[in-house]
Design a protein around this motif. Structure first.
Motif, PDB file in Angstrom:
ATOM      1  N   ARG A 105       0.500  -1.452   0.089  1.00 37.70           N
ATOM      2  CA  ARG A 105       0.000  -0.259  -0.132  1.00 37.70           C
ATOM      3  C   ARG A 105       0.756   1.534  -0.180  1.00 37.70           C
ATOM      4  O   ARG A 105       0.769   2.224  -0.034  1.00 37.70           O
ATOM      5  N   GLY A 106       2.045   1.279   0.818  1.00 38.71           N
ATOM      6  CA  GLY A 106       2.821   2.439   0.338  1.00 38.71           C
ATOM      7  C   GLY A 106       3.322   2.701   1.413  1.00 38.71           C
ATOM      8  O   GLY A 106       2.857   2.146   3.149  1.00 38.71           O
ATOM      9  N   ARG A 107       4.601   3.126   1.524  1.00 37.35           N
ATOM     10  CA  ARG A 107       5.195   3.564   2.693  1.00 37.35           C
ATOM     11  C   ARG A 107       5.775   5.146   2.875  1.00 37.35           C
ATOM     12  O   ARG A 107       5.871   5.710   1.769  1.00 37.35           O
ATOM     13  N   GLU A 108       5.336   6.162   4.350  1.00 37.86           N
ATOM     14  CA  GLU A 108       5.783   8.148   4.595  1.00 37.86           C
ATOM     15  C   GLU A 108       7.314   7.411   5.169  1.00 37.86           C
ATOM     16  O   GLU A 108       7.537   6.368   6.062  1.00 37.86           O
ATOM     17  N   LEU A 109       7.664   8.003   4.344  1.00 37.25           N
ATOM     18  CA  LEU A 109       9.488   7.766   5.276  1.00 37.25           C
ATOM     19  C   LEU A 109       8.909   9.263   5.606  1.00 37.25           C
ATOM     20  O   LEU A 109       8.638   9.967   5.509  1.00 37.25           O
ATOM     21  N   LEU A 110      10.645   8.804   6.811  1.00 34.26           N
ATOM     22  CA  LEU A 110      10.287  10.143   7.694  1.00 34.26           C
ATOM     23  C   LEU A 110      10.237  11.618   7.110  1.00 34.26           C
ATOM     24  O   LEU A 110      11.018  11.513   5.995  1.00 34.26           O
ATOM     25  N   PRO A 111      10.314  12.735   7.119  1.00 33.06           N
ATOM     26  CA  PRO A 111      10.375  13.913   6.598  1.00 33.06           C
ATOM     27  C   PRO A 111      11.880  13.595   6.685  1.00 33.06           C
ATOM     28  O   PRO A 111      12.442  13.986   7.755  1.00 33.06           O
ATOM     29  N   LEU A 112      12.479  14.885   5.372  1.00 32.87           N
ATOM     30  CA  LEU A 112      13.876  14.974   5.053  1.00 32.87           C
ATOM     31  C   LEU A 112      13.537  16.494   5.077  1.00 32.87           C
ATOM     32  O   LEU A 112      13.681  17.316   4.886  1.00 32.87           O
ATOM     33  N   ARG A 113      15.283  17.626   6.756  1.00 30.80           N
ATOM     34  CA  ARG A 113      14.782  18.332   6.772  1.00 30.80           C
ATOM     35  C   ARG A 113      16.644  19.031   5.477  1.00 30.80           C
ATOM     36  O   ARG A 113      17.039  18.225   6.138  1.00 30.80           O
ATOM     37  N   LEU A 114      16.745  19.607   4.750  1.00 32.90           N
ATOM     38  CA  LEU A 114      17.462  19.781   3.233  1.00 32.90           C
ATOM     39  C   LEU A 114      17.919  21.667   3.717  1.00 32.90           C
ATOM     40  O   LEU A 114      16.878  22.162   3.541  1.00 32.90           O
ATOM     41  N   ARG A 115      19.042  21.660   4.079  1.00 37.68           N
ATOM     42  CA  ARG A 115      19.504  23.080   3.655  1.00 37.68           C
ATOM     43  C   ARG A 115      19.930  23.080   2.529  1.00 37.68           C
ATOM     44  O   ARG A 115      20.752  22.390   1.881  1.00 37.68           O
ATOM     45  N   VAL A 116      19.434  24.324   2.044  1.00 40.47           N
ATOM     46  CA  VAL A 116      19.724  24.844   0.298  1.00 40.47           C
ATOM     47  C   VAL A 116      20.688  25.832   0.967  1.00 40.47           C
ATOM     48  O   VAL A 116      20.644  26.911   0.983  1.00 40.47           O
ATOM     49  N   LEU A 117      21.924  25.341   0.234  1.00 39.61           N
ATOM     50  CA  LEU A 117      23.053  25.965  -0.362  1.00 39.61           C
ATOM     51  C   LEU A 117      23.324  26.657  -1.810  1.00 39.61           C
ATOM     52  O   LEU A 117      23.310  25.766  -2.756  1.00 39.61           O
ATOM     53  N   PHE A 118      23.411  27.806  -2.025  1.00 42.55           N
ATOM     54  CA  PHE A 118      24.022  28.644  -3.239  1.00 42.55           C
ATOM     55  C   PHE A 118      25.447  28.650  -2.569  1.00 42.55           C
ATOM     56  O   PHE A 118      25.999  28.696  -2.299  1.00 42.55           O
ATOM     57  N   PRO A 119      25.344  28.503  -4.310  1.00 37.51           N
ATOM     58  CA  PRO A 119      27.618  29.160  -5.012  1.00 37.51           C
ATOM     59  C   PRO A 119      27.930  30.137  -4.587  1.00 37.51           C
ATOM     60  O   PRO A 119      28.952  29.459  -3.496  1.00 37.51           O
ATOM     61  N   GLN A 120      27.904  31.267  -4.085  1.00 35.36           N
ATOM     62  CA  GLN A 120      27.785  32.113  -3.249  1.00 35.36           C
ATOM     63  C   GLN A 120      28.012  32.233  -1.708  1.00 35.36           C
ATOM     64  O   GLN A 120      29.083  32.444  -1.493  1.00 35.36           O
ATOM     65  N   GLU A 121      27.342  31.917  -1.101  1.00 33.45           N
ATOM     66  CA  GLU A 121      26.768  31.227  -0.137  1.00 33.45           C
ATOM     67  C   GLU A 121      27.760  29.792   0.012  1.00 33.45           C
ATOM     68  O   GLU A 121      28.946  30.074   1.820  1.00 33.45           O
ATOM     69  N   VAL A 122      28.263  29.180  -0.446  1.00 32.96           N
ATOM     70  CA  VAL A 122      29.146  27.973   0.094  1.00 32.96           C
ATOM     71  C   VAL A 122      30.656  28.718  -0.414  1.00 32.96           C
ATOM     72  O   VAL A 122      31.647  28.638   1.135  1.00 32.96           O
ATOM     73  N   SER A 123      31.116  29.031  -0.708  1.00 35.78           N
ATOM     74  CA  SER A 123      32.292  30.306  -1.318  1.00 35.78           C
ATOM     75  C   SER A 123      32.227  31.304  -0.092  1.00 35.78           C
ATOM     76  O   SER A 123      33.926  31.395   0.884  1.00 35.78           O
ATOM     77  N   LEU A 124      31.612  31.489   0.885  1.00 29.38           N
ATOM     78  CA  LEU A 124      31.531  32.552   2.535  1.00 29.38           C
ATOM     79  C   LEU A 124      31.804  31.540   3.793  1.00 29.38           C
ATOM     80  O   LEU A 124      32.504  31.504   4.038  1.00 29.38           O
ATOM     81  N   LEU A 125      30.998  30.710   3.777  1.00 27.98           N
ATOM     82  CA  LEU A 125      31.113  29.499   4.288  1.00 27.98           C
ATOM     83  C   LEU A 125      32.437  29.050   4.217  1.00 27.98           C
ATOM     84  O   LEU A 125      33.194  28.728   5.630  1.00 27.98           O
ATOM     85  N   LEU A 126      33.227  28.416   3.532  1.00 26.84           N
ATOM     86  CA  LEU A 126      34.577  28.274   3.224  1.00 26.84           C
ATOM     87  C   LEU A 126      35.446  28.794   3.601  1.00 26.84           C
ATOM     88  O   LEU A 126      36.791  28.941   4.536  1.00 26.84           O
ATOM     89  N   ASP A 127      35.747  30.595   3.550  1.00 28.76           N
ATOM     90  CA  ASP A 127      36.029  31.041   3.314  1.00 28.76           C
ATOM     91  C   ASP A 127      36.187  31.737   5.377  1.00 28.76           C
ATOM     92  O   ASP A 127      37.394  32.158   5.344  1.00 28.76           O
TER      93      ASP A 127
END
Length: 135
Positions: A105-127
């Motif tokens: 009949r189907g299975r519902e999986l636990l919700p998944l929370r994911l951060r959306v990382l934009f390219p310019q943001e990744v550079s700032l986090l690394l820096d």
């Protein structure tokens, strides 16, 4: 992943499969990157992958579900339905999957929370963590 102490250093640290997206706050991301820096040998590399956000997909998150098939080699293929909600302020996407196959009949999986990382943001986090983007 946020805080670890392995008491050794490595020439290469790998964070694969969009795993950084599981860290949904700036503090969690910074803590993880600081831990990585503490474990990198001089000249060491951090290799990681993150999904490049699709603005159209984020815009439709709250309005529709997406159906697709999983397991190209399975007979019959598994069907999946994805419902997603996107919080543009926190940059977090909450994803709920329902997996079905003809024998169940189907299975519902636990919700998944994911951060959306934009390219310019990744550079700032690394820096901010003292890392330099190589490629």
């Amino acid at each position: 992943m946020r805080e670890f102490q392995l008491k050794r250093s490595f020439a290469l640290v790998i964070i694969s499969s969009n795993s950084l997206a599981r860290l949904t706050s700036n503090d969690e991301l910074k803590s993880c990157l600081r831990s990585v820096v503490r474990h990198l040998a001089p000249g060491g590399l951090l290799a990681f992958d993150v999904a490049n956000p699709d603005i159209r997909e984020l815009a439709r998150c709250n309005t529709e579900s997406v159906r697709f098939h999983l397991g190209m080699n399975s007979t019959p293929p598994l069907a999946a339905e994805e419902m997603a909600v996107y919080d543009p302020v926190q940059q977090v996407r909450l994803v709920q999957w329902r997996i079905t196959d003809p024998s169940s009949r189907g299975r519902e999986l636990l919700p998944l929370r994911l951060r959306v990382l934009f390219p310019q943001e990744v550079s700032l986090l690394l820096d901010a963590a003292g890392l330099e983007l190589a490629a």
